[in-house]
Write a protein that holds these residues in place. Structure first.
Motif, PDB file in Angstrom:
ATOM      1  N   GLY A 243       0.658  -1.136   0.011  1.00  0.00           N
ATOM      2  CA  GLY A 243       0.002  -0.042   0.142  1.00  0.00           C
ATOM      3  C   GLY A 243       0.884   1.217   0.042  1.00  0.00           C
ATOM      4  O   GLY A 243       1.972   1.262   0.368  1.00  0.00           O
TER       5      GLY A 243
ATOM      6  N   GLY B  23      -3.986  -4.157   6.687  1.00  0.00           N
ATOM      7  CA  GLY B  23      -4.825  -4.654   5.474  1.00  0.00           C
ATOM      8  C   GLY B  23      -4.521  -3.513   4.375  1.00  0.00           C
ATOM      9  O   GLY B  23      -4.333  -3.876   3.305  1.00  0.00           O
TER      10      GLY B  23
ATOM     11  N   GLY C 212      -1.200  -5.902   3.077  1.00  0.00           N
ATOM     12  CA  GLY C 212      -2.471  -7.129   2.696  1.00  0.00           C
ATOM     13  C   GLY C 212      -2.441  -8.303   3.630  1.00  0.00           C
ATOM     14  O   GLY C 212      -2.369  -7.718   4.910  1.00  0.00           O
TER      15      GLY C 212
ATOM     16  N   TYR D 263     -11.549  -7.878   4.123  1.00  0.00           N
ATOM     17  CA  TYR D 263     -10.336  -7.306   3.262  1.00  0.00           C
ATOM     18  C   TYR D 263      -9.560  -8.476   2.918  1.00  0.00           C
ATOM     19  O   TYR D 263      -8.972  -8.289   1.563  1.00  0.00           O
ATOM     20  CB  TYR D 263      -9.207  -6.618   4.449  1.00  0.00           C
ATOM     21  N   ARG D 264      -9.642  -9.959   3.377  1.00  0.00           N
ATOM     22  CA  ARG D 264      -8.921 -10.795   2.685  1.00  0.00           C
ATOM     23  C   ARG D 264      -9.822 -11.800   2.178  1.00  0.00           C
ATOM     24  O   ARG D 264      -9.342 -12.756   1.387  1.00  0.00           O
ATOM     25  CB  ARG D 264      -7.943 -11.494   3.873  1.00  0.00           C
TER      26      ARG D 264
ATOM     27  N   PRO E 150      -3.433  -3.059  -1.459  1.00  0.00           N
ATOM     28  CA  PRO E 150      -3.298  -4.592  -1.597  1.00  0.00           C
ATOM     29  C   PRO E 150      -4.457  -5.174  -1.288  1.00  0.00           C
ATOM     30  O   PRO E 150      -5.338  -4.992  -0.535  1.00  0.00           O
ATOM     31  CB  PRO E 150      -2.164  -4.984  -0.637  1.00  0.00           C
ATOM     32  N   THR E 151      -4.885  -6.232  -2.407  1.00  0.00           N
ATOM     33  CA  THR E 151      -5.714  -7.131  -2.168  1.00  0.00           C
ATOM     34  C   THR E 151      -5.555  -8.612  -2.586  1.00  0.00           C
ATOM     35  O   THR E 151      -4.202  -8.564  -3.319  1.00  0.00           O
ATOM     36  CB  THR E 151      -7.044  -6.673  -3.202  1.00  0.00           C
ATOM     37  N   PRO E 152      -6.172  -9.641  -2.306  1.00  0.00           N
ATOM     38  CA  PRO E 152      -5.919 -10.840  -2.590  1.00  0.00           C
ATOM     39  C   PRO E 152      -5.873 -11.110  -4.098  1.00  0.00           C
ATOM     40  O   PRO E 152      -4.961 -12.023  -4.594  1.00  0.00           O
ATOM     41  CB  PRO E 152      -7.172 -11.755  -1.982  1.00  0.00           C
TER      42      PRO E 152
ATOM     43  N   ILE F  80      -2.792  -5.712  -6.847  1.00  0.00           N
ATOM     44  CA  ILE F  80      -2.881  -3.969  -6.115  1.00  0.00           C
ATOM     45  C   ILE F  80      -3.938  -3.169  -7.044  1.00  0.00           C
ATOM     46  O   ILE F  80      -3.980  -3.237  -8.208  1.00  0.00           O
ATOM     47  CB  ILE F  80      -1.517  -3.498  -6.481  1.00  0.00           C
TER      48      ILE F  80
END
Length: 559
Positions: free
Chosen positions: A173, A224, A228, A270-271, A526-528, A531
């Motif tokens: 991030g 998060g 991430g 978030y995840r 950041p995401t699973p 980006i």
């Protein structure tokens, strides 16, 4: 360290040790007894040699004292390495080591001040070998004082280096704007949490090297937004769960078990790790029933543990009750959402019925910023009226922990300019006083008369570390690297960059920037799936133009 990218590696193999050379000699006891201290500012190979002759010499010849204070430039978690050369006497030399998060702490004595060795040793004696090195210490520090204790002795120091230990993980991030102060605050919050990501997610790296569930929520939100996913979050949540069989309350506080529910809800959003959420199902069901049993006619009556929000409100029972009413409603609403994700209709029904009862009772916030914020977040107070309470007198009355929720309350009322100004004033004040990480607490009323933490406090100025603080963080016991103070980092990412997950794992996302007085802001999340990158710029007509880049698998909501 913060900018370095980490290669893929197995979980648990993320830790890195870094040797850091001091950047400044803050003080020496006597120029005749501490000779050539500038030698300690030179890079060291890590290997002492028989042929070495260029040393910093600490000498107690003639009854003198030999002491030096070194500045490593910013806060670190770890210890130090002392490298010594040859000298006439080959017996080990006894050296007193004092770590400090401030100059005042490095100059303190645990026997005569508020400084302590609680949780981590920061004031102790070590033996330094002849022609060799020794590594010692595990604490949070920026400054180190060394005192040669042996009389009539010369100690030839080749080097004194910090031995920093941290997770070598990339900062995925980011946040950048036309306000450099806000950019520094975002990064400082991220670095504060990064240092606390050790084997478990700690509250502080000097004192409170412990897992506190309520305190974890701002840290988890920061992780998060910056890193991430990371194993430290699940490990810490599970440690608290497994160490708190029901009907216990986590950390002995009823509110902290409520925060466990809220954290799991945000973590899943978030995840999107459904298998991990399923592991919490049985405990969640039991905890919800326990909470519901302590509700009487729509009023929380949580008992059996300490009733606690944060330290500044700890002696205000009516404020605590208002806050717990709001937290109970929020936690059960989040539990209802998790029940839907888990397909548990019975649990969902219990949560929603209880929430309907809780919503009918609206306790008074008593003009308190913490209570007003929680009530607004829970929908138990008018958003505008609560935000006016929070904005009253600006940064005065803020706390580093609940400041995050105060900022959330301002966002709910659309008061983004006010929030940005308070972030700049309150968290920025710590930077102005020399901080490189954010603190356990800050009483904003003390800032104007305070001296910097990276200098000797001038006569007539307030020593904010030695003489400030209260409750468990009185004076030098006060932690100057506390993860719960990181709230502005996730807040800026979510509200200024406007990136908000609408479905678990960011499968569907909203991007709604709120620039306030800023003319531009950009960054990443950041995401699973990868980006998310955004860039926002205010145009001459006042409208905001946005560029949004989403990874495959992430859908942008049409709002």
């Amino acid at each position: 360290m913060v900018a370095a990218a980490a290669a893929a590696r197995p979980a648990g193999d993320e830790f890195k040790t870094e040797f850091v050379t001091p950047v400044r000699v803050v003080w020496v006891s006597d120029a005749d007894n501490v000779r050539n201290p500038e030698k300690l500012l030179e890079e060291f190979s890590g290997q002492v040699a028989v042929s070495s002759s260029d040393f910093c010499v600490l000498s107690t010849r003639g009854g003198g004292t030999a002491s030096v204070v070194l500045d490593f430039g910013r806060e670190y978690q770890g210890g130090i390495e002392i490298a010594a050369g040859m000298r006439g006497n080959n017996s080990p030399a006894n050296v007193r080591v004092r770590f400090g998060e401030s100059v005042s702490e490095a100059m303190s004595d645990v026997a005569t001040s508020t400084a302590t060795n609680d949780h981590a040793m920061r004031d102790f004696t070590v033996q330094v070998p002849w022609l060799g090195t020794v590594r010692t210490g595990q604490s949070g520090f920026r400054f180190v004082r060394l005192d040669l204790l042996d009389g009539e002795t010369d100690l030839n120091l080749a080097a004194v280096r910090a031995v920093a230990r941290y997770r070598d993980i990339p900062y995925l991030g980011s946040f950048s704007s036309d306000d450099e102060r806000l950019d520094r605050i975002w990064l400082t919050g991220a670095y504060t949490v990064h240092l606390n990501m050790q084997e478990y997610l700690w509250d502080g790296i000097k004192r409170d090297r412990l897992v506190w569930l309520g305190d974890m929520h701002p840290e988890v939100m920061c992780i998060g937004a910056v890193f991430g996913g990371n194993e430290v979050v699940k490990k810490s949540l599970d440690l608290a769960r497994d160490g708190t069989p029901l009907p216990g309350w986590m950390n002995g506080m009823c509110s902290y078990s409520l925060w466990w529910i809220i954290i799991h809800s945000d973590l899943y959003l978030y995840r999107g790790d459904h298998s991990y959420l399923r592991e919490q199902h049985d405990y969640l069901r039991g905890l919800v029933r326990q909470v519901v049993s302590d509700i009487d006619q729509g009023r929380e009556r949580l008992s059996g543990g300490e009733r606690f929000l944060d330290w500044p409100t700890s002696e205000m029972p009516e404020v605590i009750h208002a806050g717990l009413q709001a937290l109970t409603l929020t936690a059960l609403e989040r539990a209802a959402g998790m029940a839907v994700w888990l397909g548990d209709t019975e649990l969902e029904s219990l949560c929603r019925e209880t929430c309907a009862s809780l919503e009918l009772y609206r306790p008074d916030h008593s003009g308190n910023k913490q209570a007003a914020s929680l009530l607004a977040i829970a929908g138990l107070a008018d958003k505008g009226e609560a935000a006016r309470v929070v904005a009253r007198d600006g940064a005065h009355g803020f706390s580093t922990f609940y400041g995050y929720y105060m900022l959330e309350a301002l966002a709910l009322a659309g008061m983004y300019d006010e929030a940005l100004s308070i972030i700049s004033d309150y968290w920025g004040a710590m930077l102005d006083l020399g901080a490189t990480t954010f603190w356990e607490d800050l009483d904003y009323s003390q800032v104007a008369r305070a001296g910097r933490i990276d200098e000797f406090v001038p006569e007539g100025m307030f020593d904010i570390h030695a003489d400030g603080g209260a409750y468990c963080y009185e004076g030098l016991r006060h932690s100057l690297c506390h993860g719960w103070a990181s709230g502005p980092t996730p807040w800026l990412s979510r509200h200024v960059l406007g990136i908000e997950p609408l479905e678990p794992g960011f499968a569907r996302v909203a991007v709604r920037p709120n620039l306030g007085h800023l003319n531009r802001a950009s960054g990443t999340m950041p995401t699973p799936y990868g980006i998310i990158s955004v860039s926002h710029e205010r145009m001459p007509d006042g409208k905001v133009r946005s560029e949004i880049s989403l990874p495959d698998g992430v859908e942008l909501a049409d709002l």
